[in-house]
Enzyme design. Structure first.
Site: not given
Ligand code: NVA
Ligand code: CP
Length: 310
Positions: A102, A129, A132, A219, A260, A288
């Protein structure tokens, strides 16, 4: 499939096969059937951003498959002090059997795959992502049966979720309408690739996007990395880009809402709508675990799943 860097790398057959394996592994877990298919394998999990779901679901999933998950905070690795990703990839490939990462830049995930010699999984970048969206599609299959010809709508920031949702929806045979304000639309690359697809609509009007939708997604307005823009974005998004009862009144009566998580309630979604759809949203979070186990067994070549996955 050697890696899961982005959904556009998958064929429709591969996508459906991962989802099928996800359902199978979920059922086995609920039935108490052990699945030690990755015994002796180690998954490295590199995190350069915060996580609850991704970290815990990969960690627990790998354990349930009989393997070992290894949490690696990017700031504790030499990577955090500037060791090139190319070298990190070549070193870690000698210890690990797969890596989930990540991070911010999609290019870093692509470089890990290019220079390493083990499967790489994208656990979220600024651009995509994929894990997800696999979980979301699996959840929708559970509720709606099939994905083919469903109408999806996304309301809000054209971020990593929106980008992967466009790719995943079209690959699965659904249509997707995205409503985002100017300046916050999905990535240019996505618009160039899918902009002319008749099943994709981009609008600034959430009511147009949500009209007759079977599933509505949203989101956060400011993703990880966008924190300095939080207040500015609130002013831009708050009047129109919220999933609330009034907006959902133009969707199908049986509309399903997906988020998500984490959610910023009373911003992109009202508490009322969130709670009305909480069963779907938390099932989505649970999935997930199951779908990522499916990705792991496919990528690591577990023979019993290999035949359904070329
Ligand atoms: N769009 C959000 C998703 C988190 C799971 C982010 O990138 O922070
Ligand atoms: N939805 C998601 O990826 O959650 P986290 O940021 O908690 O991993």
């Amino acid at each position: 499939m050697n890696h899961l860097l982005k959904l556009s790398d998958l064929t429709k057959e591969e996508l459906l096969s991962i989802l099928e394996t996800g359902h199978d592994l979920k059922k086995k877990l609920k039935d108490g059937i052990e699945t030690p298919y990755l015994k002796g394998k180690t998954l490295g999990m590199i995190f350069q951003k915060a996580s609850t779901r991704t970290r815990v679901s990969f960690e627990v999933g790998m354990s349930q498959l009989g393997g070992k998950p290894l949490y690696l905070s990017a700031s504790d690795l030499q990577m955090g002090r500037g060791e090139p990703i190319e070298d990190t990839a070549r070193v870690l490939s000698r210890y690990l059997d797969a890596i989930m990462i990540r991070t911010f830049k999609q290019e870093d995930v692509e470089s890990l795959a290019e220079y390493g010699s083990i499967p790489i999984i994208n656990g979220l970048t600024d651009l995509y992502h994929p894990c997800q969206i696999l979980a979301d599609l699996m959840t929708i299959q559970e509720v709606k049966g099939s994905l083919e010809n469903l109408k999806f709508a996304f309301v809000g920031d054209g971020n990593n979720m929106a980008n992967s949702l466009i790719v995943g929806s079209l690959l699965a045979g659904a249509s997707i309408s995205v409503a985002s304000p100017k300046g916050y639309q999905p990535d240019e690359l996505i618009l160039e690739t899918y902009g002319k697809n008749p099943k994709f609509i981009l609008t600034e009007n959430p009511y147009e996007a949500v009209k007759d939708a079977d599933v509505v997604f949203t989101d956060v307005w400011a993703s990880m990395g966008d924190e300095s823009e939080t207040e500015k974005r609130k002013l831009i998004f708050q009047d129109l880009y919220q999933v609330n009862t009034e907006l959902l009144s133009v969707a199908q009566p049986e509309v399903m809402v997906q988020h998500c998580l984490p959610a910023h309630k009373e911003e992109e979604i009202t508490t009322e709508v969130f709670e009305q759809h909480a069963d779907y949203i938390f099932e989505e979070a649970e999935n997930r675990l199951h779908v990522q186990k499916a990705v792991l067994v496919h990528l690591m070549g577990v023979p019993m799943y290999a035949s359904e996955f070329k």
